[in-house]
Design a protein around this motif. Sequence first.
Motif, PDB file in Angstrom:
ATOM      1  N   GLN A 233       0.734  -1.118  -0.244  1.00  0.00           N
ATOM      2  CA  GLN A 233      -0.027   0.072   0.107  1.00  0.00           C
ATOM      3  C   GLN A 233       0.966   1.095   0.093  1.00  0.00           C
ATOM      4  OE1 GLN A 233      -2.777   0.287   3.163  1.00  0.00           O
ATOM      5  NE2 GLN A 233      -3.501   2.075   2.626  1.00  0.00           N
ATOM      6  N   TYR A 234       1.963   0.982   0.572  1.00  0.00           N
ATOM      7  CA  TYR A 234       2.772   2.249   0.897  1.00  0.00           C
ATOM      8  C   TYR A 234       4.020   2.316  -0.180  1.00  0.00           C
ATOM      9  CZ  TYR A 234      -0.360   3.060   4.610  1.00  0.00           C
ATOM     10  OH  TYR A 234      -1.612   3.214   5.288  1.00  0.00           O
TER      11      TYR A 234
ATOM     12  N   CYS B  87       6.200   9.336   2.179  1.00  0.00           N
ATOM     13  CA  CYS B  87       5.530   8.263   1.819  1.00  0.00           C
ATOM     14  C   CYS B  87       4.272   8.485   1.121  1.00  0.00           C
ATOM     15  CB  CYS B  87       5.000   7.825   3.464  1.00  0.00           C
ATOM     16  SG  CYS B  87       4.060   6.244   3.235  1.00  0.00           S
TER      17      CYS B  87
ATOM     18  N   ASP C  35       0.879   6.915  -0.547  1.00  0.00           N
ATOM     19  CA  ASP C  35      -0.262   6.010  -0.542  1.00  0.00           C
ATOM     20  C   ASP C  35      -0.874   5.603  -1.594  1.00  0.00           C
ATOM     21  OD1 ASP C  35      -2.416   4.557   0.451  1.00  0.00           O
ATOM     22  OD2 ASP C  35      -3.206   5.801   1.709  1.00  0.00           O
TER      23      ASP C  35
ATOM     24  N   LYS D 145       1.267  10.489   1.686  1.00  0.00           N
ATOM     25  CA  LYS D 145       0.824  10.335   2.887  1.00  0.00           C
ATOM     26  C   LYS D 145       1.362  11.253   3.837  1.00  0.00           C
ATOM     27  CE  LYS D 145      -1.452   7.771   5.944  1.00  0.00           C
ATOM     28  NZ  LYS D 145      -3.036   7.635   5.966  1.00  0.00           N
TER      29      LYS D 145
ATOM     30  N   ASP E 214       3.452  -2.109   7.404  1.00  0.00           N
ATOM     31  CA  ASP E 214       2.937  -0.918   6.855  1.00  0.00           C
ATOM     32  C   ASP E 214       3.992   0.157   7.175  1.00  0.00           C
ATOM     33  OD1 ASP E 214       2.551  -0.932   9.408  1.00  0.00           O
ATOM     34  OD2 ASP E 214       0.515  -0.280   9.426  1.00  0.00           O
ATOM     35  N   TYR E 215       3.777   1.517   7.358  1.00  0.00           N
ATOM     36  CA  TYR E 215       4.854   2.200   7.705  1.00  0.00           C
ATOM     37  C   TYR E 215       5.013   2.550   9.038  1.00  0.00           C
ATOM     38  CZ  TYR E 215       0.951   5.571   8.511  1.00  0.00           C
ATOM     39  OH  TYR E 215      -0.165   6.145   9.017  1.00  0.00           O
TER      40      TYR E 215
END
Length: 698
Positions: free
Chosen positions: A65-66, A79, A81, A88, A106-107
């Motif tokens: 997703q990132y 970052c 998205d 993001k 994720d982040y």
Amino acid sequence: MQVSSLNEVKIYSLSAGRSLPEWLSDRKKRALQKKDVDIRRRIELIQDFEMPTISTKIKVSRDGQYIMAVGTYKPRIRCFDTYQLSQKFERCLDSEVVTFEILSDDYSKIVFLQCDRFVEFHSQHGHYYRTRIPKFGRDFSYHSPSCDLYFVAASSEVYRLNLEQGRFLNSLQTDASENNVCDINPTHFLFATGTAEGKVECWDPRTRNRVGLLDCALSSVTADTEIDGLPSISALKFNGALNMAVGTSTGQVLLYDLRSSNPLIVKDHQYGLPIKSIQFQHQLDLIISADSRIIKMWNKDTGKIFTSMEPEYDINDVCLYPNSGMLMTANEAPKMNIYYIPMDVSVMSLGLKVLGPAPKWCSFLDNLTEELEENPESTVYDDYKFVTRKDLENLGLAHLIGSSLLRAYMHGFFMDIRLYHKAKMMANPFAYEEYRREKIRQKIEETRAQRVQLKKLPKVNKELALKLIEEEEEQQATRKRKQKNLPSLLKDDRFKVMFENPDFQVDEQSEEFRLLNPLVSKISEKRKKKLKILEEKEAQEQEEEEEPEGKPSDAESSESSDDEKGWVEEVRKQRKLLRQEEKVKRQERFKEDQQTLLKPQFFEIKEGEEFRSFKDSAKKQKLMKKTLGDRLKLEEKLGTLSVSDTTVGSKQATFKLKKSEQQKKQQEAEKQHRQERKTLRRSAGHLKSKRGRGQRFH
């Protein structure tokens, strides 16, 4: 969106917009946007997908997703998205990032290795913790079973930081002076580090002992590669449980099986630049290797090139989006490039190779590429022709320079393609006929190439050239396959003049040539026959070349043995011929001397010298013919030589030079002068004595 095709692979550059000429006005650009579908289809896949100046590293999170990228200036991380196709967040850092790793899906957990020896940890809200390692770090890897971070730096040690306990553990001591890169196998968690000496050391994290050592520097040097120094390891990547790819600083990529110390395949980028990134593509069994100039995709089993990409700016890092045909790069430029190699039914039906499907968050790319394949559009530059100033002079359009019909660009001008075609037809109305003649000439040359080609000999020293050609053919027949071909004298520029300038013609009738080559007569006759045959073929321009009749091997061997035995006889014959020629030349000279009349010659005598008869010269010649002892006896009789014994027992000889008449006259004159002076002195002395006596008397 730019499209390029290499090796039947369509590559779409999604970050690069459609390039338009700079000199186009805004009105023209708006008109093109209305007419041209390709310009209207310019897309920005992710909004503001760029850095202020340059980007150094780019990675994708595990959930896909990132997309995270680091760059400068100022040092920062951004970052993006993919679900929102936008940015993001953005965080600025204190120093530049060497590399970073995403620990979570994720982040929320990120680790940064910075250039000032600091290791910085970020959580979901931002900065979390910061620590320091002893040496300047170059790379690190995360060992998930033990929660250890392995740091390699400008040192022989590999530092371990345990994230569960929050403290440093005992470091691993390697044999290298410096360690450049490292990686951990995702299957059995074997830790590998690449050293500056071109070696790869493998360690077991459970026992903290070294279990293997690979010398990649020697394996990377092959017969075709040229290197300046010892290659070091610049990239390292595991694939599965048994395969490992190693990149060197000299531009080679080596694929290893961990069960063998020899590489399975060695791939050279041919640029001599350090390998910066290695990725594996599992769907087509490809390896994606990149240096600062080019990205190459090649088959890991055969090494055959799949495709390659050369961006406009230098490459810093490459990231392959998982399970797709999308590729992202971090460059020495603000904009980060996105490439897409589609996997579509229509594209595959055309016979083109594909890399993978589009990611889920941009599945519309498949529809776009399909429409572009169905409706290809011409580029903007197809309506214009680039011409130079010389082209304008040839077309008679030099007077248009400065007008609105020509647009200056770089070293030439852009002009309308219709105007160019009209001017060319007027300037050269027979262009089609010339084109037709050129095509016919090319076809004739292609058919001529299939015929037997005649040997073209130079104008000077034809026999020598034929001799060299025969020797080359014999060497090629006897030479082994692995041996290299030696350079030919006919093609060497240093000896080029010998076959062009008639002053270098070999004189076969000279004495030196005939004595050095006594058997040249037989061989020269054979070559002269061949030369006549070649000249006749060149004159008549026959299509088929007649081969000279050959001899059996027995005849050749007997002929060579006869030549060896008769070598002395040939030398004697040549010497006899030379003597006879010298006798003939002497007789001719004698006849010429008898025919010529001798005329008297007069000589002028210098002043102060007297003429003597020619008898004196005859006497001198007779004396010179005598021995040294006879000449000494004559000189003793004449009084010009005196020989006496010395006390040591040897003899001493003194010579008196003969005086010439002039010297005698001078000596007589000097004697008279001395006598006169003596008489004058005596007379003056008598006068003085008389005067003294007279004074005393008075």
